[in-house]
Write an enzyme that holds these catalytic residues in place. Structure first.
Site: not given
Length: 591
Positions: A55, A112, A225, A413-414, A459, A510, A565, A567
């Site tokens: 960044g 990163d 940051h 978060d849907g 993802s 995951t 999960d 995913g």
């Protein structure tokens, strides 16, 4: 925290700052569209190229370190945000000399690591010789809090760049440059401190009083940051320096004893986070050197004090220590490499008179874009069968979207289901326009580009890294027939590649929980249906599994006990569809 800036437009700020590097160093050029600063090509012999980036907001890192004897190119993101994988891929494939190989260095931050990792795997899939080193030198967050993520990368990273850049400039091989870069990173510790957070130009001033430090209070271990460190405390400079040196050197602090400094040669870097005056930084440096000698018996052989890696105008500093060790390559020592001349405006070395007078106006032509021609591999499969099986798997993902979305609404978060559906629909559309050719490497490589463009977020990066690695692995196993055993071997290699960029493993809740069993069972049995069923069972087993990674860690509550999960469930759905197994409501049955 000062919220007053001369340039308040963050886009203009970053772009104009990058342009300035070409004005102050005539040996570098700028790919403005992709925010890549790179060395202009010369007529000299090919050498290993070194690429870094991250960044913006950390200047002079990384763009101002591009020049002879240091970096070959640097890729910039927006302020405090990683550059995209496509920016990085273009830097690797079209802005540096690749004849002797490329070393990519990146600091240990999730965005990163994933984006640079994706670009590295894509470059490898294209046949380039590329290695990557991840630098994590910060001790501000100890082992317990750091967990699987590990240490953040901060100012000590510049020593990795300087030493690796000098070795590459001397014509050494990629194997040697990679080895010494890793060795340098492994012998680094750093810690920072700041009197305040910083304000990013263009952002509204925060109203959260908890973010502000009180008068005289210091954030010890603050990241670059605005991330929190080990704690806040009202201390004077000698006490602060004493605490920071203890975090770096105290072997009794098992949470932070990352490095046993046992060398007679130590390099010290006192780095300005951007807002400390030169006068005050000099006073800080003196205090650090005095305490190193009086409290720890260390007299550094090199002392670098200045601005190397900032946090915009951060009112703080960091201390880095390099334990100088033998490079074991039969050549220059770390100190000799550190002293080696370079031409980079961010390093304390002037640009040579001959460079100015050369008036080099050459640029490097843009390389192949994402739709470039892909080399045939000779690894064959029935194109129609490949098309049908893949389409079946993709339709299964689309059908599972409501379920995946419902699960992700509970623990995330849907957006997981929508992201998977969007990627599946894009690949299906591609398959209709360009059916499989029968060369699995060519067919898969084309699909990877679609996935990269259609899927975003963590993802998307994970899938793209895995698929790029799969292309590379399949190419190494060509030519021949793409048997289940070939696929299993390539998938295993791709899992190993993915593990270099994410700490996720089975049991962390995951998508990895559904991936590894599929690969393992396929390798043992060669049976696609058994492998898919193993993936489905593993996805079901994530129900009640406490999350170790991902957004679910932060959501809290007991939702993870109620649903699998998302995913993992989405990936298992794909494998089931691929194997010709379909779902009726919540029950699975073989067609």
């Amino acid at each position: 925290m000062s919220a007053r800036h001369f340039i308040n437009d963050p886009t203009l700020l970053v772009n104009s700052a990058l342009e300035s590097l070409t004005l102050t160093n005539p040996s570098v050029a700028l790919d403005a569209e992709n925010k890549i600063v790179y060395k202009r090509p010369s007529h000299g012999p090919s050498k290993v190229s070194i690429i870094s980036g991250g960044g913006s907001g950390h200047e002079p890192s990384f763009g101002a370190f591009v020049g002879d004897g240091l970096l070959s190119a640097a890729v910039a993101g927006t302020i405090f945000a990683s550059p995209s994988a496509e920016q990085i891929r273009r830097a690797i494939t079209s802005r540096v000399d690749t004849n002797k190989g490329v070393l990519v260095t990146v600091m240990n931050y999730t965005g990163d690591v994933l984006n640079f990792g994706m670009a590295v795997e894509k470059a490898k899939a294209d046949g380039l010789n590329v290695e990557m080193v991840i630098v994590g030198d910060d001790v501000g967050v100890g082992r317990e809090r750091g967990g699987k993520v590990g240490r953040r990368g901060i100012a000590g990273t510049v020593l990795v760049h300087k030493i690796a850049g000098a070795l590459a400039a001397q014509g050494r091989s990629l194997e040697e440059v990679y080895k010494v870069a890793k060795l340098t990173a492994a012998n680094l510790v750093s810690v920072g401190a700041s009197l305040d957070h910083v304000h990013v130009p263009g952002r509204a001033v925060g109203s959260n009083a908890a973010e502000s430090l009180q008068e005289g209070e210091v954030e010890i271990g603050m990241g670059i940051h605005n991330e929190a460190g080990s704690g806040r405390k009202k201390v004077n400079l000698p006490e602060l320096v004493g605490t920071m040196l203890s975090q770096l050197l105290d072997q009794n602090d098992k949470d932070r004893a990352f490095l046993n400094v046992n060398s007679n040669e130590i390099v010290l870097v006192v780095n300005n986070l951007g807002g400390v005056s030169v006068l005050e930084l000099g006073g800080i440096t003196t205090e650090v050197v005095k305490q190193l000698k009086s409290s720890w018996g260390i007299q550094p052989v090199r002392i670098l004090s200045g601005t190397y890696m900032t946090s915009l105008n951060g009112l703080g500093f960091s201390i880095s220590l390099l334990n100088v060790v033998n490079t074991d390559i039969g050549g220059p020592s770390m100190i000799q490499l550190l002293d080696y001349p370079c031409e980079a405006t961010g390093w304390s070395a002037p640009i040579q008179k001959t460079t100015w007078e050369e008036k080099n106006t050459a640029t490097r032509e843009n390389g192949a874009g994402p739709d470039h021609s892909i080399k045939q591999s000779g690894l064959k499969a029935n194109g129609a069968s490949f098309n049908d099986a893949l389409a079946s798997g993709l339709r299964a993902i689309i059908a599972a979207e409501p379920e995946v979305t419902r699960y992700d609404t509970v623990v995330g978060d849907g957006d997981c289901g929508i992201g998977l559906k969007r990627g599946a629909e894009a690949v299906l559309s591609h398959l209709k326009e360009k059916p499989a050719t029968g060369d699995v490497v060519v067919d898969l490589a084309r699909i990877v580009t679609i996935v990269e463009n259609a899927m975003d977020g963590t993802s998307g990066a994970l899938f793209a890294i895995f698929l790029n690695a799969l292309v590379h692995s399949l190419r190494t196993l060509a030519p021949g027939e793409a048997s289940p055993q070939i696929w299993a071997a390539a998938l295993k290699q791709s899992c190993d590649a993915l593990s270099r960029y994410t700490p996720a493993r089975p049991g962390d809740r995951t998508l990895i929980d559904a991936l590894y069993p599929f690969v393992e069972v396929l390798g043992k049995t060669g049976d696609l249906k058994k492998a898919a069923e193993a993936s489905k069972q593993a996805a079901e087993d994530t129900k009640g599994m406490k999350p170790s990674l991902g957004r679910a860690v932060y959501v809290g509550g007991t939702g993870f006990e109620q649903v699998p999960d998302p995913g993992a469930w989405g990936l298992a759905s794909f494998f089931l569809g691929l194997a010709g197994i379909k779902s009726d409501d919540d029950s699975w049955e073989t067609i």
